[in-house]
Structure formats: C-alpha cells, structure tokens
Design a protein around this motif. Structure first.
Motif, PDB file in Angstrom:
ATOM      1  N   UNK A 207       0.789  -1.130  -0.028  1.00  0.00           N
ATOM      2  CA  UNK A 207      -0.102   0.152  -0.064  1.00  0.00           C
ATOM      3  C   UNK A 207       0.701   1.229  -0.027  1.00  0.00           C
ATOM      4  N   UNK A 208       1.825   1.424   0.730  1.00  0.00           N
ATOM      5  CA  UNK A 208       2.862   2.449   0.995  1.00  0.00           C
ATOM      6  C   UNK A 208       3.602   2.698  -0.234  1.00  0.00           C
ATOM      7  N   UNK A 209       3.977   1.716  -0.845  1.00  0.00           N
ATOM      8  CA  UNK A 209       4.738   1.653  -2.353  1.00  0.00           C
ATOM      9  C   UNK A 209       3.945   2.241  -3.353  1.00  0.00           C
ATOM     10  N   UNK A 210       2.487   1.932  -3.352  1.00  0.00           N
ATOM     11  CA  UNK A 210       1.857   2.502  -4.348  1.00  0.00           C
ATOM     12  C   UNK A 210       1.301   3.779  -4.441  1.00  0.00           C
ATOM     13  N   UNK A 211       1.185   4.043  -2.964  1.00  0.00           N
ATOM     14  CA  UNK A 211       0.805   5.554  -2.674  1.00  0.00           C
ATOM     15  C   UNK A 211       1.833   6.638  -2.223  1.00  0.00           C
ATOM     16  N   UNK A 212       3.077   6.004  -2.444  1.00  0.00           N
ATOM     17  CA  UNK A 212       4.088   7.019  -2.086  1.00  0.00           C
ATOM     18  C   UNK A 212       4.302   7.359  -0.742  1.00  0.00           C
ATOM     19  N   UNK A 213       3.991   6.563   0.139  1.00  0.00           N
ATOM     20  CA  UNK A 213       3.937   6.923   1.606  1.00  0.00           C
ATOM     21  C   UNK A 213       5.167   6.251   2.187  1.00  0.00           C
ATOM     22  N   UNK A 214       6.041   6.845   3.080  1.00  0.00           N
ATOM     23  CA  UNK A 214       7.400   6.440   3.698  1.00  0.00           C
ATOM     24  C   UNK A 214       6.942   5.355   4.655  1.00  0.00           C
ATOM     25  N   UNK A 215       7.936   4.315   4.968  1.00  0.00           N
ATOM     26  CA  UNK A 215       7.749   3.503   6.040  1.00  0.00           C
ATOM     27  C   UNK A 215       8.849   3.700   7.018  1.00  0.00           C
ATOM     28  N   UNK A 216       8.679   4.018   8.246  1.00  0.00           N
ATOM     29  CA  UNK A 216       9.794   4.150   9.079  1.00  0.00           C
ATOM     30  C   UNK A 216       9.644   3.056   9.980  1.00  0.00           C
ATOM     31  N   UNK A 217      10.778   2.460  10.075  1.00  0.00           N
ATOM     32  CA  UNK A 217      10.660   1.055  10.939  1.00  0.00           C
ATOM     33  C   UNK A 217      11.155   1.178  12.428  1.00  0.00           C
ATOM     34  N   UNK A 218      10.538   0.688  13.374  1.00  0.00           N
ATOM     35  CA  UNK A 218      11.245   0.529  14.739  1.00  0.00           C
ATOM     36  C   UNK A 218      11.433  -0.961  15.050  1.00  0.00           C
ATOM     37  N   UNK A 219      12.305  -0.758  16.095  1.00  0.00           N
ATOM     38  CA  UNK A 219      12.803  -2.124  16.663  1.00  0.00           C
ATOM     39  C   UNK A 219      13.576  -2.951  15.399  1.00  0.00           C
ATOM     40  N   UNK A 220      14.246  -2.524  14.362  1.00  0.00           N
ATOM     41  CA  UNK A 220      14.766  -3.394  13.406  1.00  0.00           C
ATOM     42  C   UNK A 220      15.749  -4.232  13.883  1.00  0.00           C
ATOM     43  N   UNK A 221      16.504  -4.110  15.356  1.00  0.00           N
ATOM     44  CA  UNK A 221      17.222  -5.175  15.724  1.00  0.00           C
ATOM     45  C   UNK A 221      16.660  -5.822  16.793  1.00  0.00           C
ATOM     46  N   UNK A 222      15.096  -6.039  16.730  1.00  0.00           N
ATOM     47  CA  UNK A 222      14.304  -6.736  17.462  1.00  0.00           C
ATOM     48  C   UNK A 222      14.999  -6.582  19.041  1.00  0.00           C
TER      49      UNK A 222
END
Length: 330
Positions: A207-222
């Motif tokens: 969805x975000x790729x199609x609508x040009x929305x940024x994704x900020x990810x938290x806990x990438x190192x879990x």
C-alpha cells in the motif's frame, strides 16, 4: 549517509534515524542524560540528522534530552520527529497500559487523540524540545475513541500555523491510513519490522509503495535480539519490555542465534558487526524508508550510523533471505 523524502512532504530525513526511546529511560531501565546527548551528537557527526522521540518516552524526559542535544546543532539541518496521542496525565480515551515512570511511580497511559489534547501536546513538545516547529508529527497509536478525521483536522491546523511541517502516523493499519488520507496527506507510517517480524510485508508495504508513503521501521534489531549478543535464558529486570516477550524465550533466542551464526561469516568478511549487517539488510527491503535505531552512548551511535557504509550485493541479500526462510517461526 543516505537521505530520503517522506512521501511528498518536502521533509527529507536520514535513512538511519536516531531513536530516542531508550534515551528516555522508560521501559529500558533508566538513562544517563550526558551519554544520550553525546550519542545524538556522535550520530549527527556521521550524517544522522533525524531524531525520533515521543512525549511518553520517560514522560517528557526523552524530548528534553533531544532538546538539550539540538541546542548546539543548526536547527535547519536537523529533523525532529515526535509524536502525540499517549497521555499519562489525563484519564481519557482508550486505556493503553499500566506502567511506572522513571522514579517507580505507578501510571496509567491512555491512547487519546482528541482535538484539544493534540494542541496541548504540541505546545508541550515544542517547549521541551526548545524549538518552534516539529518536522514530522506522528500519532503514536490509533485511538478508537476519537474519529480519525478529528485527529487529522487538528494536525492540519498545526501545519497551517507553521508548528508542524509534515503529518505522520504510527502503528496504523492500511484501513486507518486510508481513512486519515480523506482529511490530510499522510507522509509516513512508523511500524515495527525486523528479520523476525515481517507481517507488514503482506499489506502495508505494498500500500505504501503504491501511494508513495514512507515507512519508518522501529525495533529493526528486535530489541537487541538480532545483535547476536543475547543468550538463552538471559534475565531481564522488572519493567524491561523484553521480560516475558515471546521472541525472548530460551527456545526463540536459540533459534534466532542459530540463524545469526549462519550469516555471521558474511558480516566478518565485510568487517562489520551482525547488527550493522541486519540494519543494512533492513534498509534494502522494498518499501522501507528509514530504520530507527536507538543508542545509549556515542560508541553505539557511531556503530549504528556506519551501517549505511555497508554495501550488499543481490547475491548476498539472497543468501541472507535463504537463511531467514529456513528460520522456524517462533
């Protein structure tokens, strides 16, 4: 460092962003303010110009630390990402949790994003941060007791007043993003994501790729699990959110460490840490704009920032993905 615009907002951020949750001490066993300020400065020196915080991190303490850190930095070269919608000083909205502040006092936290509450929260954040505008203002968690259009209209007023540059959400579903978009152009969604927590790939990422929305990810190192430093059966103190977490059971830690040991030689040949390899893999995934990474001291901050210097070929990414595919689900 690499930089990317958040959607069509005009706000560009560093793809590795300093996450200041741990700096606030809350749920992380305390903090040392000088170490946290030093960590932010060390990050900035390596091109990490963006800092993510929230009022509820330390009940205002994290924002104060960020405010202290940016005093000596050029404000127009720093992006402040903060949040609203988690009230510990007002019993209104959707009850979120019972917790304790940094002094051990009991607190009830509510998800609340009513119009007047947002206006107050923004003023409080600006004061603690020592600035007159916020680059990205994010709703921390959805509030089922307040219509989304009321929340977004309040943020729109703040944008019109020049107090906020761009609007974001956090922990929103696709349906909630679609609802928010009816009122306001949302730049981004901040969500959990890691090698061992990839559910957003099903619907949110497309969805975000199609609508040009940024994704900020938290806990990438879990929460530290993917650094390879966790031992099965490791004890966590009261108030540490890893205590009782399903990914931190001895069985889960053993499984994850076995996978990490398979990709460890790749990290060694690249002369990087496992954590740096994991961060670079994360940023290489489709649709992922930013990885939020915390640091308690300057050494950790430098290590995080330098992950961006690592280059991974298609073959190397494919090798990592094959090890992940073989990882038994927790």
């Amino acid at each position: 460092m690499e930089y990317q615009e958040l959607g069509t907002s005009g706000v560009a951020v560093s793809r590795i962003t300093f996450g200041s949750w741990a700096a606030g001490g809350w749920m992380w066993g305390g903090t040392e303010q000088n170490d946290a300020v030093g960590a932010i400065h060390a990050s900035y020196d390596l091109g990490v110009t963006s800092i993510d915080t929230a009022p509820v991190y330390g009940m205002g303490f994290s924002e104060q630390i960020v405010g202290e850190a940016i005093k000596s930095l050029p404000r127009d070269k720093v992006q402040i990402l903060t949040k609203f919608g988690m009230r510990w000083d007002l019993a209104k909205g959707d009850f979120a949790m019972k917790t304790k502040d940094n002094n051990g006092h009991d607190l009830d936290v509510y998800k609340y994003a009513g119009r007047d509450s947002i206006i107050k929260e923004c003023e409080d954040s600006l004061r603690r941060l020592g600035t007159d505008y916020i680059d990205l203002y994010q709703q921390h968690w959805p509030d089922v007791t307040t219509p989304i259009d009321e929340t977004m209209e309040a943020v729109m007023r703040l944008i019109e007043q020049g107090k906020v540059r761009a609007a974001g959400v956090s922990n929103y579903s696709v349906a909630q993003m679609q609802e928010a978009e009816k009122t306001l152009n949302i730049a981004s969604n901040q969500v959990p994501y890691s090698m061992v927590r990839r559910d957003i790939e099903q619907d949110l990422v497309p969805f975000c790729m199609e609508h040009n929305k940024a994704i900020l990810v938290y806990s990438p190192l879990q929460l530290g699990l993917l650094t390879g430093k966790m031992k099965p059966g490791q004890e966590f103190g009261d108030g540490d959110l890893r205590r009782g977490h399903r990914l931190f059971t001895p069985e889960s830690v053993t499984r994850v460490n076995a996978m990490l040991n398979k990709i460890r030689p790749l990290a060694e040949t690249k002369n990087v840490t496992l954590g740096q390899l994991v961060l670079r893999w994360t940023l290489a995934q489709p649709g992922i704009t930013v990885a939020l990474v915390g640091a308690r001291n300057p050494e950790q901050a430098v290590q995080n920032a330098r992950a961006i210097d690592l280059q991974l070929s298609f073959e190397e990414l494919d090798f990592i993905n094959k090890q992940l595919a073989a990882l038994q689900p927790a």
